[in-house]
Motif scaffolding. Structure first.
Motif, PDB file in Angstrom:
ATOM      1  N   LYS A   1       0.835  -1.204   0.000  1.00  0.00           N
ATOM      2  CA  LYS A   1       0.000   0.000   0.000  1.00  0.00           C
ATOM      3  C   LYS A   1       0.867   1.249   0.000  1.00  0.00           C
ATOM      4  O   LYS A   1       0.573   2.241  -0.666  1.00  0.00           O
ATOM      5  CB  LYS A   1      -0.927  -0.004   1.213  1.00  0.00           C
ATOM      6  CG  LYS A   1      -2.020   1.057   1.142  1.00  0.00           C
ATOM      7  CD  LYS A   1      -2.991   0.899   2.291  1.00  0.00           C
ATOM      8  CE  LYS A   1      -4.165   1.840   2.110  1.00  0.00           C
ATOM      9  NZ  LYS A   1      -3.764   3.234   1.964  1.00  0.00           N
ATOM     10  N   ARG A   2       1.966   1.208   0.755  1.00  0.00           N
ATOM     11  CA  ARG A   2       2.866   2.360   0.784  1.00  0.00           C
ATOM     12  C   ARG A   2       3.451   2.611  -0.595  1.00  0.00           C
ATOM     13  O   ARG A   2       3.539   3.754  -1.050  1.00  0.00           O
ATOM     14  CB  ARG A   2       3.992   2.114   1.787  1.00  0.00           C
ATOM     15  CG  ARG A   2       5.021   3.234   1.824  1.00  0.00           C
ATOM     16  CD  ARG A   2       6.189   2.879   2.701  1.00  0.00           C
ATOM     17  NE  ARG A   2       5.792   2.735   4.089  1.00  0.00           N
ATOM     18  CZ  ARG A   2       6.614   2.325   5.049  1.00  0.00           C
ATOM     19  NH1 ARG A   2       7.864   2.005   4.739  1.00  0.00           N
ATOM     20  NH2 ARG A   2       6.202   2.218   6.286  1.00  0.00           N
ATOM     21  N   GLU A   3       3.828   1.520  -1.288  1.00  0.00           N
ATOM     22  CA  GLU A   3       4.395   1.672  -2.631  1.00  0.00           C
ATOM     23  C   GLU A   3       3.365   2.243  -3.598  1.00  0.00           C
ATOM     24  O   GLU A   3       3.672   3.119  -4.410  1.00  0.00           O
ATOM     25  CB  GLU A   3       4.881   0.306  -3.129  1.00  0.00           C
ATOM     26  CG  GLU A   3       5.562   0.357  -4.485  1.00  0.00           C
ATOM     27  CD  GLU A   3       6.062  -1.007  -4.910  1.00  0.00           C
ATOM     28  OE1 GLU A   3       6.582  -1.110  -6.024  1.00  0.00           O
ATOM     29  OE2 GLU A   3       5.915  -1.964  -4.122  1.00  0.00           O
ATOM     30  N   GLN A   4       2.129   1.760  -3.504  1.00  0.00           N
ATOM     31  CA  GLN A   4       1.072   2.260  -4.381  1.00  0.00           C
ATOM     32  C   GLN A   4       0.779   3.729  -4.108  1.00  0.00           C
ATOM     33  O   GLN A   4       0.607   4.522  -5.032  1.00  0.00           O
ATOM     34  CB  GLN A   4      -0.200   1.429  -4.185  1.00  0.00           C
ATOM     35  CG  GLN A   4      -0.088   0.003  -4.706  1.00  0.00           C
ATOM     36  CD  GLN A   4      -1.322  -0.820  -4.393  1.00  0.00           C
ATOM     37  OE1 GLN A   4      -2.179  -0.399  -3.621  1.00  0.00           O
ATOM     38  NE2 GLN A   4      -1.410  -1.995  -4.983  1.00  0.00           N
ATOM     39  N   ASP A   5       0.734   4.113  -2.823  1.00  0.00           N
ATOM     40  CA  ASP A   5       0.456   5.500  -2.477  1.00  0.00           C
ATOM     41  C   ASP A   5       1.593   6.418  -2.904  1.00  0.00           C
ATOM     42  O   ASP A   5       1.370   7.573  -3.257  1.00  0.00           O
ATOM     43  CB  ASP A   5       0.222   5.627  -0.965  1.00  0.00           C
ATOM     44  CG  ASP A   5      -1.076   4.956  -0.540  1.00  0.00           C
ATOM     45  OD1 ASP A   5      -1.950   4.791  -1.406  1.00  0.00           O
ATOM     46  OD2 ASP A   5      -1.205   4.589   0.640  1.00  0.00           O
ATOM     47  N   THR A   6       2.833   5.907  -2.856  1.00  0.00           N
ATOM     48  CA  THR A   6       3.973   6.726  -3.240  1.00  0.00           C
ATOM     49  C   THR A   6       3.996   6.976  -4.740  1.00  0.00           C
ATOM     50  O   THR A   6       4.276   8.068  -5.205  1.00  0.00           O
ATOM     51  CB  THR A   6       5.285   6.044  -2.792  1.00  0.00           C
ATOM     52  OG1 THR A   6       5.240   5.826  -1.377  1.00  0.00           O
ATOM     53  CG2 THR A   6       6.487   6.916  -3.108  1.00  0.00           C
ATOM     54  N   GLN A   7       3.712   5.932  -5.490  1.00  0.00           N
ATOM     55  CA  GLN A   7       3.730   6.062  -6.944  1.00  0.00           C
ATOM     56  C   GLN A   7       2.566   6.903  -7.441  1.00  0.00           C
ATOM     57  O   GLN A   7       2.727   7.806  -8.261  1.00  0.00           O
ATOM     58  CB  GLN A   7       3.690   4.674  -7.588  1.00  0.00           C
ATOM     59  CG  GLN A   7       4.959   3.867  -7.353  1.00  0.00           C
ATOM     60  CD  GLN A   7       4.866   2.477  -7.933  1.00  0.00           C
ATOM     61  OE1 GLN A   7       3.800   2.074  -8.414  1.00  0.00           O
ATOM     62  NE2 GLN A   7       5.956   1.743  -7.900  1.00  0.00           N
ATOM     63  N   ALA A   8       1.362   6.620  -6.926  1.00  0.00           N
ATOM     64  CA  ALA A   8       0.154   7.364  -7.304  1.00  0.00           C
ATOM     65  C   ALA A   8       0.039   7.494  -8.820  1.00  0.00           C
ATOM     66  O   ALA A   8      -0.048   8.575  -9.381  1.00  0.00           O
ATOM     67  CB  ALA A   8       0.147   8.732  -6.650  1.00  0.00           C
TER      68      ALA A   8
ATOM     69  N   LYS B   1      13.379   5.055   6.309  1.00  0.00           N
ATOM     70  CA  LYS B   1      13.791   5.344   4.940  1.00  0.00           C
ATOM     71  C   LYS B   1      12.610   5.841   4.112  1.00  0.00           C
ATOM     72  O   LYS B   1      12.760   6.707   3.256  1.00  0.00           O
ATOM     73  CB  LYS B   1      14.384   4.081   4.304  1.00  0.00           C
ATOM     74  CG  LYS B   1      15.730   3.690   4.875  1.00  0.00           C
ATOM     75  CD  LYS B   1      16.264   2.438   4.199  1.00  0.00           C
ATOM     76  CE  LYS B   1      17.619   2.041   4.769  1.00  0.00           C
ATOM     77  NZ  LYS B   1      18.135   0.806   4.142  1.00  0.00           N
ATOM     78  N   GLY B   2      11.437   5.239   4.367  1.00  0.00           N
ATOM     79  CA  GLY B   2      10.244   5.684   3.651  1.00  0.00           C
ATOM     80  C   GLY B   2       9.917   7.139   3.933  1.00  0.00           C
ATOM     81  O   GLY B   2       9.530   7.887   3.032  1.00  0.00           O
ATOM     82  N   LYS B   3      10.077   7.543   5.192  1.00  0.00           N
ATOM     83  CA  LYS B   3       9.822   8.934   5.556  1.00  0.00           C
ATOM     84  C   LYS B   3      10.819   9.867   4.876  1.00  0.00           C
ATOM     85  O   LYS B   3      10.460  10.969   4.445  1.00  0.00           O
ATOM     86  CB  LYS B   3       9.899   9.098   7.077  1.00  0.00           C
ATOM     87  CG  LYS B   3       8.724   8.474   7.825  1.00  0.00           C
ATOM     88  CD  LYS B   3       8.846   8.726   9.311  1.00  0.00           C
ATOM     89  CE  LYS B   3       7.655   8.144  10.065  1.00  0.00           C
ATOM     90  NZ  LYS B   3       7.767   8.373  11.524  1.00  0.00           N
ATOM     91  N   GLU B   4      12.079   9.407   4.781  1.00  0.00           N
ATOM     92  CA  GLU B   4      13.084  10.236   4.125  1.00  0.00           C
ATOM     93  C   GLU B   4      12.764  10.413   2.646  1.00  0.00           C
ATOM     94  O   GLU B   4      12.887  11.512   2.095  1.00  0.00           O
ATOM     95  CB  GLU B   4      14.473   9.615   4.299  1.00  0.00           C
ATOM     96  CG  GLU B   4      14.970   9.652   5.737  1.00  0.00           C
ATOM     97  CD  GLU B   4      16.290   8.934   5.897  1.00  0.00           C
ATOM     98  OE1 GLU B   4      16.738   8.307   4.897  1.00  0.00           O
ATOM     99  OE2 GLU B   4      16.871   8.974   6.994  1.00  0.00           O
ATOM    100  N   ARG B   5      12.343   9.306   1.990  1.00  0.00           N
ATOM    101  CA  ARG B   5      11.974   9.397   0.580  1.00  0.00           C
ATOM    102  C   ARG B   5      10.770  10.315   0.390  1.00  0.00           C
ATOM    103  O   ARG B   5      10.703  11.093  -0.559  1.00  0.00           O
ATOM    104  CB  ARG B   5      11.667   8.003   0.025  1.00  0.00           C
ATOM    105  CG  ARG B   5      12.901   7.148  -0.192  1.00  0.00           C
ATOM    106  CD  ARG B   5      12.571   5.968  -1.074  1.00  0.00           C
ATOM    107  NE  ARG B   5      11.585   5.103  -0.461  1.00  0.00           N
ATOM    108  CZ  ARG B   5      11.872   4.056   0.302  1.00  0.00           C
ATOM    109  NH1 ARG B   5      13.138   3.756   0.546  1.00  0.00           N
ATOM    110  NH2 ARG B   5      10.916   3.311   0.819  1.00  0.00           N
ATOM    111  N   LYS B   6       9.800  10.190   1.296  1.00  0.00           N
ATOM    112  CA  LYS B   6       8.612  11.032   1.201  1.00  0.00           C
ATOM    113  C   LYS B   6       8.966  12.499   1.381  1.00  0.00           C
ATOM    114  O   LYS B   6       8.415  13.385   0.714  1.00  0.00           O
ATOM    115  CB  LYS B   6       7.594  10.611   2.258  1.00  0.00           C
ATOM    116  CG  LYS B   6       6.285  11.375   2.173  1.00  0.00           C
ATOM    117  CD  LYS B   6       5.328  10.920   3.243  1.00  0.00           C
ATOM    118  CE  LYS B   6       4.042  11.731   3.202  1.00  0.00           C
ATOM    119  NZ  LYS B   6       3.115  11.338   4.276  1.00  0.00           N
TER     120      LYS B   6
END
Length: 255
Positions: free
Chosen positions: A89-96, A132-137
């Motif tokens: 879900k995180r990957e899907q939300d990031t890509q959008a 790491k996800g927060k840093e990418r975001k």
């Protein structure tokens, strides 16, 4: 007399032993063996019962351990599924990602693409992934910061702005995100879009209109002229629709 009596008794014992009679030693041995036989039987039974009881207890312990192992395996599998689901879900939300052929890309999709699910876990590896996800975001949000809005007053400026939005859209952005990145609202793009659509779908017709364009005429009026040219020519109108379906133009829908 006494000696003769004693001698007789001695001879009688000797004679009885010789004739197969039962002597005192034999009786004593029988008594001892009989007594030991009666005392050993209950002891053996107790030992057997104790061993059976211990064996049964071992079996019960093994069954309990198996049940605990099964429960731990189920819990592990459940946690794996939850982790995989959260990461997906995180990957899907990031890509959008919004497909070029879709006409339902609006601001609500942009809002939903910004939502990132966070799962609580004490696992160190998962915490590192979350960090790491927060840093990418954070890096992504900095890139997505809207630029300062610049007023567009000329047709070539409208075309240039439209192309920037189209490039961002084809890179996987939603139209709302692309508008925000360029620094323009949706309504403004919709109003001036016919200029870029005619420029891309029918360059010769665009040049013809541009020659008669007066710089004093508002950009919105020139956009209306471009839209009229598209509608009056079925060939150009079909080309515009085909380009929208193939991603060469933004899939904007006018009311």
């Amino acid at each position: 007399m006494e000696k003769s009596v004693l001698n007789r008794r001695g001879r009688m014992r000797t004679r009885a032993n010789k004739n197969g009679g039962v002597g005192m030693d034999t009786l004593e041995s029988a008594a001892v063996s009989g007594t030991s036989g009666v005392s050993m039987a209950p002891t053996a039974q107790l030992v057997d019962k104790r061993k059976s009881h211990e064996l049964e207890m071992c079996k019960q312990k093994i069954e309990l351990q198996k049940e605990k192992i099964d429960e731990l395996i189920k819990e592990r599998d459940y946690l794996k599924e939850q982790l995989a689901s959260a990461l997906k879900k995180r990957e899907q939300d990031t890509q959008a990602i919004c497909l070029p052929s879709s006409s339902s890309c609006d601001s609500s999709e942009e809002d939903s693409s910004d939502i990132v699910s966070a799962s609580s876990s004490e696992d160190k590896k998962k915490k590192r992934r979350k960090k790491k996800g927060k840093e990418r975001k954070s890096r992504k949000s900095k890139k997505m910061e809207p630029k300062s809005r610049k007023r567009v007053s000329k047709p070539d400026q409208a075309v240039s702005r439209y192309k920037k939005i189209l490039r961002l859209f084809n890179r996987g952005r939603t139209m709302s995100a692309a508008f925000k990145r360029v620094g323009v609202d949706r309504n403004t793009v919709v109003v001036t879009a016919p200029i870029a659509e005619l420029f891309i779908a029918a360059p010769s017709k665009y040049k013809e209109l541009l020659k008669s364009h007066n710089s004093q005429v508002k950009l919105s009026e020139f956009a209306t002229q471009c839209a009229t040219s598209v509608q009056e020519d079925p060939g150009i109108a079909d080309t515009v629709e085909a380009f929208k379906d193939s991603g060469k133009l933004l899939p904007l829908k006018t009311k």
